[in-house]
Scaffold this active site. Structure first.
Site, PDB file in Angstrom:
ATOM      1  N   GLU A   1      26.303  24.026 -32.761  1.00 57.92           N
ATOM      2  CA  GLU A   1      24.716  23.131 -33.039  1.00 57.92           C
ATOM      3  C   GLU A   1      25.345  23.604 -34.878  1.00 57.92           C
ATOM      4  O   GLU A   1      24.617  24.067 -35.785  1.00 57.92           O
ATOM      5  CB  GLU A   1      23.877  24.259 -33.075  1.00 57.92           C
ATOM      6  CG  GLU A   1      24.004  23.941 -31.527  1.00 57.92           C
ATOM      7  CD  GLU A   1      22.652  24.243 -31.268  1.00 57.92           C
ATOM      8  OE1 GLU A   1      21.892  25.166 -31.647  1.00 57.92           O
ATOM      9  OE2 GLU A   1      22.208  24.040 -29.615  1.00 57.92           O
TER      10      GLU A   1
ATOM     11  N   GLU B   1      24.857  24.518 -22.645  1.00 52.71           N
ATOM     12  CA  GLU B   1      23.838  25.373 -23.066  1.00 52.71           C
ATOM     13  C   GLU B   1      22.960  24.737 -21.501  1.00 52.71           C
ATOM     14  O   GLU B   1      22.930  23.085 -22.201  1.00 52.71           O
ATOM     15  CB  GLU B   1      23.245  25.515 -24.141  1.00 52.71           C
ATOM     16  CG  GLU B   1      24.181  26.812 -24.829  1.00 52.71           C
ATOM     17  CD  GLU B   1      23.646  27.351 -25.821  1.00 52.71           C
ATOM     18  OE1 GLU B   1      22.284  26.432 -26.350  1.00 52.71           O
ATOM     19  OE2 GLU B   1      24.240  27.682 -26.831  1.00 52.71           O
TER      20      GLU B   1
END
Ligand code: NAG
Ligand code: NAG
Ligand code: NAG
Length: 426
Positions: free
Chosen positions: A146, A248
């Site tokens: 991220e 995720e």
């Protein structure tokens, strides 16, 4: 596998002891060194900020329950390259569990604002790679998690790709096996599919990712393939040239948490394009994403209490109904997929996305920044000075035993059929 005869058991011991097949990529799929397609079915595992892979008693307790759950992988965000990981890695290998590992440490991760990729970072990433390359159950490395979290964050993408280039070069210079090297992206709708295409584009395969992964919290509560957003994610990757999976998943709003995306991810509509998923996360902590706990929360003010009140070691106890729900899905065998020798992909890299005003501020045909080249001097990647102000964000720091990942996960908000992935650094 059960063996009734002593001879059979001996044979098994000789042929399988310490020998878990390694993982590589071909086309858009992962394969084991035995030639079988491999799907990731993992859990995020970071009990303590620095390194959850040095306490073998703990690894044994967790690996045993993960094996029972049906997991075949863990994702670890941070390790200490100076520590000894042999025991934990063989404990997980014995349980059939692979590792996806982030190469960055708290001080070295690539930042979206003030983006750069320099020798200090490269050397630190290489040190982590050097500490783990030998383990056969090392499935892959991420060069970042991220890094891009904002719709205007695209200017950081060339630095992520430069890290891919340099880590692949390090792997190949050292003659390590072709350990897959990829990136784990936040699910930012305005950066899709440009970011995934940019990282995979171009004729120079030494610069392109070996796999892409997405942290996606788009399947929430009772929903369907078509309504959840998974259908559009899938439509965007049908011709993707390298493996892609969810690094995720596991939305927690609304409860109860059903993990009903799991049969879809491994089912026929998705498993021909996707390579599985990693559920966030193993340990119950302040963010409430845990599927196990090591005991009830204690008062953080008490003597010797963990900083956030969540005990970070001991015998794992399933959180209900999260763990049993996930377990019931994972009781289903993984798809068998295709044998490697029967798979002849005809996939070409996507075109490098052109710069699009206000959306994708990167010229895909420009050379990647060289090692140490800064944001401002990487002139080809920015349109003008107004995009290069880049006020540095608060650098995420290591705070006690707080979650190494974001404590508030991306919330997918259904809005007139449009999904907006929102992520925060806390
Ligand atoms: C690389 O950047 C970091 C900041 O992220 C800085 O501390 C370090 O000194 C830089 N290294 C070099 C070689 O410039
Ligand atoms: C992106 O937008 C945020 C918030 O609007 C701003 O703080 C940041 O400086 C911008 N970054 C770039 C590279 O323009
Ligand atoms: C798939 C599955 O097991 N779903 C269960 C998850 O937990 C809720 C609450 O206990 C049950 O109602 C579901 O049947």
């Amino acid at each position: 596998m059960r063996c009734s005869s002593v001879l059979g058991a001996l044979w098994l011991t000789f042929t399988t002891a310490g020998a878990i097949p390694t993982i590589s990529t071909k086309g858009s799929k992962f394969f084991t060194s035995e030639g079988n397609q491999w799907f990731v079915r993992g859990v995020a595992y970071q009990l303590v900020p620095d390194d959850p892979l040095i306490d073998n008693d703990q690894c044994k307790l967790d690996a045993a329950l993960m094996e029972e759950l049906g997991a075949n992988a863990i994702r670890v965000y941070h390790v200490d390259p100076n520590a000894d990981h042999d025991d934990c890695m063989s404990t997980f290998a014995d349980a059939g569990i692979y590792l996806f590992l982030d190469l960055d440490t708290f001080d070295t991760q690539i930042e979206q604002n003030d983006a750069h990729w320099n020798r200090t970072q490269r050397d630190a990433f290489a040190k982590v790679m050097d500490a783990f390359y030998e383990y056969d159950n090392l499935a892959g490395f991420f060069v970042g998690n991220e890094v891009l979290t904002h719709p205007n964050g695209s200017v950081a993408a060339p630095f992520v790709k430069a890290a891919v280039r340099d880590m692949k070069a390090h792997r190949d210079e050292k003659n390590y096996r072709k350990i897959p090297i990829g990136y784990s992206a936040a699910d930012i709708s305005t950066l899709r599919p440009n970011l995934q295409n940019y990282l995979a584009c171009g004729s120079d395969r030494d610069e392109a990712i070996d796999f892409f992964a997405l942290n996606a919290y788009e399947w929430c509560g009772e929903t369907t393939f078509a309504e959840s957003g998974y259908v559009s994610l899938t439509n965007e990757i049908k011709n993707y040239p390298v493996p892609i999976f969810f690094s995720e998943t596991g939305c927690i709003v609304p409860r109860p948490r059903t993990f009903d995306d799991q049969p879809e991810i491994y089912g026929p509509r998705m498993n021909q394009y996707w390579s599985g998923s990693i559920v966030y996360e193993w340990i119950e902590e302040a963010n409430n994403y845990g599927i196990i706990s090591y005991g009830p929360k204690v008062d953080p003010a008490a003597t010797d209490a963990p900083p956030d009140g969540f005990t970070r070691s001991g015998t794992p106890t399933p959180v209900s109904p999260d763990f049993p729900n996930l377990s019931s899905h994972w009781a289903t065998p993984l798809p068998s997929g295709i044998r490697e020798n029967e798979y002849s992909p005809n996939l070409t890299p996507p075109p490098c996305p052109p710069r699009t005003s206000g959306v994708w501020n990167v010229d895909g045909s420009a050379a990647l920044p060289s090692l140490g080249q800064t944001f401002n001097s990487a002139a080809p990647t920015v349109t003008d000075d107004s995009t290069s102000d880049a006020a540095p964000s608060a650098t995420p720091t290591k705070t006690g035993a707080a979650s190494p990942a974001r404590e508030v996960k991306g919330v997918a908000v259904g809005l007139a059929g449009v999904f907006l992935g929102v992520a925060w650094w806390l």
